[in-house]
Design a protein around this motif. Sequence first.
Motif, PDB file in Angstrom:
ATOM      1  N   GLY A   1       0.784  -1.228   0.000  1.00 27.37           N
ATOM      2  CA  GLY A   1       0.000   0.000   0.000  1.00 27.37           C
ATOM      3  C   GLY A   1       0.812   1.271   0.000  1.00 27.37           C
ATOM      4  N   ALA A   2       2.140   1.197   0.160  1.00 27.41           N
ATOM      5  CA  ALA A   2       2.950   2.409   0.088  1.00 27.41           C
ATOM      6  C   ALA A   2       2.769   3.041  -1.285  1.00 27.41           C
ATOM      7  CB  ALA A   2       4.421   2.074   0.334  1.00 27.41           C
ATOM      8  N   TYR A   3       2.511   4.331  -1.314  1.00 28.13           N
ATOM      9  CA  TYR A   3       2.272   5.080  -2.550  1.00 28.13           C
ATOM     10  C   TYR A   3       1.058   4.552  -3.327  1.00 28.13           C
ATOM     11  CZ  TYR A   3       7.292   5.448  -1.499  1.00 28.13           C
ATOM     12  OH  TYR A   3       8.506   5.573  -0.865  1.00 28.13           O
ATOM     13  N   GLY A   4       0.192   3.799  -2.675  1.00 29.31           N
ATOM     14  CA  GLY A   4      -0.968   3.226  -3.360  1.00 29.31           C
ATOM     15  C   GLY A   4      -0.599   2.073  -4.269  1.00 29.31           C
ATOM     16  N   MET A   5       0.530   1.400  -3.991  1.00 27.99           N
ATOM     17  CA  MET A   5       1.031   0.326  -4.850  1.00 27.99           C
ATOM     18  C   MET A   5       0.760  -1.043  -4.247  1.00 27.99           C
ATOM     19  SD  MET A   5       4.627   2.104  -5.813  1.00 27.99           S
ATOM     20  CE  MET A   5       4.657   3.732  -6.589  1.00 27.99           C
ATOM     21  N   ASN A   6       0.569  -2.007  -5.129  1.00 18.61           N
ATOM     22  CA  ASN A   6       0.289  -3.374  -4.722  1.00 18.61           C
ATOM     23  C   ASN A   6       1.590  -4.157  -4.632  1.00 18.61           C
ATOM     24  OD1 ASN A   6      -0.318  -6.307  -5.175  1.00 18.61           O
ATOM     25  ND2 ASN A   6      -2.421  -5.547  -5.085  1.00 18.61           N
ATOM     26  N   GLN A   7       1.888  -4.658  -3.463  1.00 18.86           N
ATOM     27  CA  GLN A   7       3.150  -5.343  -3.214  1.00 18.86           C
ATOM     28  C   GLN A   7       3.266  -6.643  -4.007  1.00 18.86           C
ATOM     29  OE1 GLN A   7       3.822  -6.226   0.955  1.00 18.86           O
ATOM     30  NE2 GLN A   7       6.009  -5.778   0.788  1.00 18.86           N
ATOM     31  N   THR A   8       2.151  -7.323  -4.195  1.00 25.01           N
ATOM     32  CA  THR A   8       2.185  -8.593  -4.927  1.00 25.01           C
ATOM     33  C   THR A   8       2.545  -8.381  -6.395  1.00 25.01           C
ATOM     34  OG1 THR A   8       0.588  -9.624  -3.433  1.00 25.01           O
ATOM     35  CG2 THR A   8       0.833 -10.607  -5.614  1.00 25.01           C
ATOM     36  N   ILE A   9       2.028  -7.334  -6.989  1.00 22.49           N
ATOM     37  CA  ILE A   9       2.354  -7.053  -8.390  1.00 22.49           C
ATOM     38  C   ILE A   9       3.850  -6.810  -8.544  1.00 22.49           C
ATOM     39  CG2 ILE A   9       1.995  -5.476 -10.331  1.00 22.49           C
ATOM     40  CD1 ILE A   9      -0.820  -4.936  -9.151  1.00 22.49           C
ATOM     41  N   ILE A  10       4.411  -5.999  -7.659  1.00 17.73           N
ATOM     42  CA  ILE A  10       5.829  -5.642  -7.770  1.00 17.73           C
ATOM     43  C   ILE A  10       6.736  -6.807  -7.376  1.00 17.73           C
ATOM     44  CG2 ILE A  10       7.625  -4.149  -6.789  1.00 17.73           C
ATOM     45  CD1 ILE A  10       5.529  -1.912  -6.679  1.00 17.73           C
ATOM     46  N   ASN A  11       6.394  -7.505  -6.305  1.00 16.67           N
ATOM     47  CA  ASN A  11       7.305  -8.514  -5.767  1.00 16.67           C
ATOM     48  C   ASN A  11       7.091  -9.913  -6.335  1.00 16.67           C
ATOM     49  OD1 ASN A  11       8.006  -6.326  -4.222  1.00 16.67           O
ATOM     50  ND2 ASN A  11       7.554  -7.263  -2.246  1.00 16.67           N
ATOM     51  N   THR A  12       5.923 -10.162  -6.903  1.00 15.88           N
ATOM     52  CA  THR A  12       5.645 -11.497  -7.454  1.00 15.88           C
ATOM     53  C   THR A  12       5.525 -11.481  -8.968  1.00 15.88           C
ATOM     54  OG1 THR A  12       4.526 -12.246  -5.434  1.00 15.88           O
ATOM     55  CG2 THR A  12       4.011 -13.420  -7.471  1.00 15.88           C
ATOM     56  N   VAL A  13       4.737 -10.536  -9.506  1.00 14.41           N
ATOM     57  CA  VAL A  13       4.453 -10.550 -10.941  1.00 14.41           C
ATOM     58  C   VAL A  13       5.636 -10.048 -11.766  1.00 14.41           C
ATOM     59  CG1 VAL A  13       2.933  -9.704 -12.765  1.00 14.41           C
ATOM     60  CG2 VAL A  13       1.987 -10.291 -10.519  1.00 14.41           C
ATOM     61  N   PHE A  14       6.202  -8.896 -11.407  1.00 13.94           N
ATOM     62  CA  PHE A  14       7.269  -8.323 -12.236  1.00 13.94           C
ATOM     63  C   PHE A  14       8.491  -9.230 -12.386  1.00 13.94           C
ATOM     64  CE2 PHE A  14       5.823  -3.661 -11.504  1.00 13.94           C
ATOM     65  CZ  PHE A  14       4.886  -3.795 -12.512  1.00 13.94           C
ATOM     66  N   PRO A  15       8.955  -9.913 -11.324  1.00 15.47           N
ATOM     67  CA  PRO A  15      10.121 -10.788 -11.513  1.00 15.47           C
ATOM     68  C   PRO A  15       9.884 -11.922 -12.507  1.00 15.47           C
ATOM     69  CG  PRO A  15       9.852 -10.269  -9.188  1.00 15.47           C
ATOM     70  CD  PRO A  15       8.612  -9.762  -9.885  1.00 15.47           C
ATOM     71  N   LYS A  16       8.627 -12.252 -12.770  1.00 17.72           N
ATOM     72  CA  LYS A  16       8.314 -13.260 -13.790  1.00 17.72           C
ATOM     73  C   LYS A  16       8.016 -12.604 -15.147  1.00 17.72           C
ATOM     74  CE  LYS A  16       4.769 -14.860 -11.661  1.00 17.72           C
ATOM     75  NZ  LYS A  16       3.546 -15.651 -11.383  1.00 17.72           N
ATOM     76  N   LEU A  17       7.274 -11.511 -15.116  1.00 13.07           N
ATOM     77  CA  LEU A  17       6.770 -10.917 -16.348  1.00 13.07           C
ATOM     78  C   LEU A  17       7.857 -10.193 -17.141  1.00 13.07           C
ATOM     79  CD1 LEU A  17       4.340 -10.327 -18.152  1.00 13.07           C
ATOM     80  CD2 LEU A  17       3.819  -8.355 -16.679  1.00 13.07           C
ATOM     81  N   VAL A  18       8.704  -9.437 -16.470  1.00 12.54           N
ATOM     82  CA  VAL A  18       9.734  -8.677 -17.196  1.00 12.54           C
ATOM     83  C   VAL A  18      10.677  -9.598 -17.972  1.00 12.54           C
ATOM     84  CG1 VAL A  18      11.684  -7.079 -16.958  1.00 12.54           C
ATOM     85  CG2 VAL A  18       9.562  -6.665 -15.679  1.00 12.54           C
TER      86      VAL A  18
END
Length: 327
Positions: A211-228
């Motif tokens: 929730g920091a800065y209105g951001m979803n931690q799961t998207i950043i910490n789980t999705v991006f390391p796979k998606l990028v």
Amino acid sequence: MGRPQQVVLVQLLAVFCGVLGDVFTDDPILADLQHYSRDCALDNGELVCSQRDAPAGAIRVGCIGDSITAVGHTSGTAHHWPNQLQDILDKATTKGKFSVSNLGICGTTLSDHGASPWWKSPAYRALVSAKWDIIFIMLGTNDARDVGSGGPEHWPRATCDDATAATLSDCSFATNYTALLRVVQGLGTPARGAAGPEVHMMIPPPLMQQGAYGMNQTIINTVFPKLVPLIAKAHSPQVKSVIDVYTGMGGVPAPAWTTKLPPKCVLNSTWPPCAWYCDAQSCAPGQCHPNDVGSLSLARSLAPSLPPSPPPLTVGGCARVGVCRWA
């Protein structure tokens, strides 16, 4: 810079940084006009960015990003990671051999339909008006904002969270990345020829608090390391490497991060990487923007990606980002 220009620049930066009113003026880092005085400056009331001046024949490096690249949460311009990368390269090679331009704009998204698309920023105009040898891209952190985390709804969860090579074309984050890579491919210097600039895609650093800065931690910490990496693989050989800033700056592979990371970074945290986001220099709010030492660590991790490789540098005990493991 006179007072009227300062007021206009603060207003412009409030828009570009995605912050308004007290949220902006109460942040001494974002309100410090000196942060924006090197590659972006006020020209007749408009924020204008440009490629940095350099000697003829210099290797032109562009760093595309959001506030993590633009300013981080550093104490001054010299500490932004692109500028620290410039200093590292000047010392490791011949001064003037590399020229690093900061193309970061606060609050921007890779998505072309977000609240503040990087595509509509002055840094994008600087990108397409110049020629480049090497491009680093680190976007996505602001795309991870969603209503459930207290922000606007930016993330296409249904089509991107579990994207595969076969379904990438359904994920708008991936298609926006593809569009940006196509633009970049046509911007090579004569030395690069038809191949276009060498591209390095970067997995954004971890979000240390949900929730920091209105951001979803799961998207950043789980999705991006796979998606990028998945997007990068689809664009080989244009994309030379994926730089795992996420792991190198303290992230832990999913799902272990949910139990291993602290609830948030605080001063003197027992989680060592928190020192890159929260120390006596800056710990407000200290959950994804690197401070002075964090920006230096990030810059050091990129130097081995550039030809010819400077002498090896260690980052928090790791040879380079991508081989660190905070188990």
